[in-house]
Design an enzyme around this catalytic site. Structure first.
Site, PDB file in Angstrom:
ATOM      1  N   SER A  65    -106.029  26.460  52.963  1.00 38.61           N
ATOM      2  CA  SER A  65    -104.623  26.067  52.809  1.00 38.61           C
ATOM      3  C   SER A  65    -103.798  27.209  52.208  1.00 38.61           C
ATOM      4  O   SER A  65    -104.298  27.970  51.372  1.00 38.61           O
ATOM      5  CB  SER A  65    -104.559  24.849  51.881  1.00 38.61           C
ATOM      6  N   TYR A 112     -97.919  27.445  55.701  1.00 37.16           N
ATOM      7  CA  TYR A 112     -96.652  26.765  55.441  1.00 37.16           C
ATOM      8  C   TYR A 112     -95.556  27.800  55.631  1.00 37.16           C
ATOM      9  O   TYR A 112     -95.672  28.923  55.131  1.00 37.16           O
ATOM     10  CB  TYR A 112     -96.593  26.243  54.002  1.00 37.16           C
ATOM     11  N   THR A 171     -98.588  24.052  59.820  1.00 40.07           N
ATOM     12  CA  THR A 171     -98.283  22.660  59.443  1.00 40.07           C
ATOM     13  C   THR A 171     -96.801  22.397  59.633  1.00 40.07           C
ATOM     14  O   THR A 171     -95.960  23.103  59.074  1.00 40.07           O
ATOM     15  CB  THR A 171     -98.695  22.399  57.980  1.00 40.07           C
ATOM     16  N   LYS A 180    -100.244  21.566  63.517  1.00 36.71           N
ATOM     17  CA  LYS A 180    -100.749  20.405  62.774  1.00 36.71           C
ATOM     18  C   LYS A 180     -99.595  19.519  62.319  1.00 36.71           C
ATOM     19  O   LYS A 180     -98.551  20.024  61.900  1.00 36.71           O
ATOM     20  CB  LYS A 180    -101.533  20.901  61.550  1.00 36.71           C
ATOM     21  N   HIS A 221    -100.840  13.894  57.735  1.00 35.91           N
ATOM     22  CA  HIS A 221    -101.050  14.557  56.451  1.00 35.91           C
ATOM     23  C   HIS A 221    -101.840  13.646  55.499  1.00 35.91           C
ATOM     24  O   HIS A 221    -101.576  13.576  54.296  1.00 35.91           O
ATOM     25  CB  HIS A 221     -99.696  14.937  55.832  1.00 35.91           C
TER      26      HIS A 221
END
Ligand code: GLV
Length: 390
Positions: free
Chosen positions: A110, A133, A159, A255, A279
């Site tokens: 992540s 992100y 994402t 995603k 999520h």
């Protein structure tokens, strides 16, 4: 028998993690937004699907191996990106990546990880996937993509469902902070979880190391909520996929898709695969479970791209159900986190072993020898979703 062998299910690992991990971090992973209705639905809807039993089939030489994004996997299960994994267990992302490497499945790091891209790359030898992100600070995002490429990450997971953070009440009530503040409440908590505290003293990795020291403006990184409000890009849109993909120079997975039209847009924008995801029920509470919408998304784009899913997978049977409804592969977040909290790297390995064994036994009792043959014929048509053709 090792001490971890006494944990027979992912739920056993969850209860062990609850005993070992400080409450604010255990709760962070075990939260959904608002009423947690979608978080619960992800698990509950899996339980509504029934498997078709077949007998008198030769069950020798069974195969769980498959491919995800052109990469061989020992089973169609990848580790999902989870923020603050290094707070479940010291150096948690490194431990989870190592367990994934040993198990022969992809690991996704992540952006909001504790261990950095470089930390994981230095401590593993198989290329991992990086979740991006997109933040307002574009030079920072450019550097992040360049760092993922330099670390030889073999896919980028973008994402799309977190431009705004869903509210998780537990985080507010617990006063979640990374790294934690030594309040009396937290001191009391770690006195009851000394193993965690000792481990944390032994590592330097206690903040968001993908970000810390890499942003130009001084930022308070202690609160994910604050950081998100300030930094996540509200203008993120389908046109952004192209420049991200070009800069990365490799495959990208989109995603956070929960709608067939969005799935089509993602592919038109250049996605090499999509992850059907809400999520983990942490964003739009009230949205459907991922297993519920999976078939219509597969119908819309399954012939053009690889459709993966996450959300609610707590057993090998859940993986099989997702495959039966058309997923090419699955991602596990909480199941990995629980294993990690329960027993570090060996705990993640235990979680993966549990899922693998459940998959193998179930597949065999369903009269199948190869996981790649699992399809709509393996579940009952009157179940959760009616799918054309069966
Ligand atoms: C971040 O991805 C979160 O869900 O907290």
């Amino acid at each position: 028998m090792t001490s971890l062998d006494r944990y027979l299910t992912i739920d056993d690992l969850k209860q062990a993690a609850r005993r070992r991990v400080p409450k604010q971090f255990f709760d962070y992973a075990d939260s959904g937004a608002w009423t947690e209705q979608t978080y619960r639905a992800n698990e509950e809807d899996f339980a509504k699907i029934t498997l078709r039993q077949r007998v008198a089939v030769n069950l020798e030489n069974r195969n769980l191996g498959s491919e995800m994004l052109g990469q061989k996997v020992s089973m169609p299960v990848a580790i999902a990106p989870v923020g603050s994994t290094g707070m479940q267990s010291p150096d948690g992302e490194i431990k989870a990546a190592r367990a994934a490497e040993k198990a022969g499945i992809p690991f996704t790091l992540s952006t909001m990880a504790i261990c950095s891209i470089e930390d994981v790359a230095e401590n593993t030898s198989t290329p991992f996937w990086f979740q991006l992100y997109v933040m307002r600070d574009r030079p920072f995002v450019h550097r992040l993509i360049d760092r993922a490429r330099a670390a030889k990450c073999s896919a980028l997971v973008i994402t799309m469902d977190l431009q705004i953070l869903g509210q998780r009440h537990k985080d507010i009530r617990n006063g979640l902070l990374v790294p934690p503040k030594f309040t009396p409440k937290f001191m009391f908590e770690i006195a009851r979880k000394p193993g965690w505290a000792l481990g944390m003293l032994g590592t330097k990795r206690r903040t968001f190391r993908n970000i810390h020291g890499h942003v130009t403006e001084a930022t308070n990184l202690q609160s994910l909520t604050q950081w998100t409000r300030k930094q996540f890009d509200l203008t993120l849109n389908w046109n952004d996929i192209a420049w991200i993909k070009e800069r990365f120079g490799g495959k990208v997975i989109v995603k956070g898709v929960l709608d067939p039209e969005d799935a089509q847009r993602a592919i038109a924008a250049g996605a090499d695969g999509i992850i059907v995801s809400n999520h983990g029920g942490r964003q739009l509470d009230g949205a459907p479970s991922t297993i519920r919408v999976l078939p219509e998304i597969v119908d819309a784009v399954g012939s053009k791209t690889e459709v993966f899913m996450d959300g609610g997978i707590r057993s090998g049977q859940d993986v099989i159900k997702a495959l039966a409804l058309g997923a090419k592969g699955t991602f596990i977040g909480r199941a990995m986190n629980y294993g990690l909290g329960a027993g570090g790297e060996a705990g993640v390995t235990r979680a993966l072993d549990i899922i693998r064994a459940e998959m193998d036994t179930s597949m065999a009792l369903m009269g199948e020898r190869d996981i790649r043959n699992i399809g709509p014929h393996n579940v009952y048509s009157n179940d959760l979703v009616k799918r054309q053709g069966y």
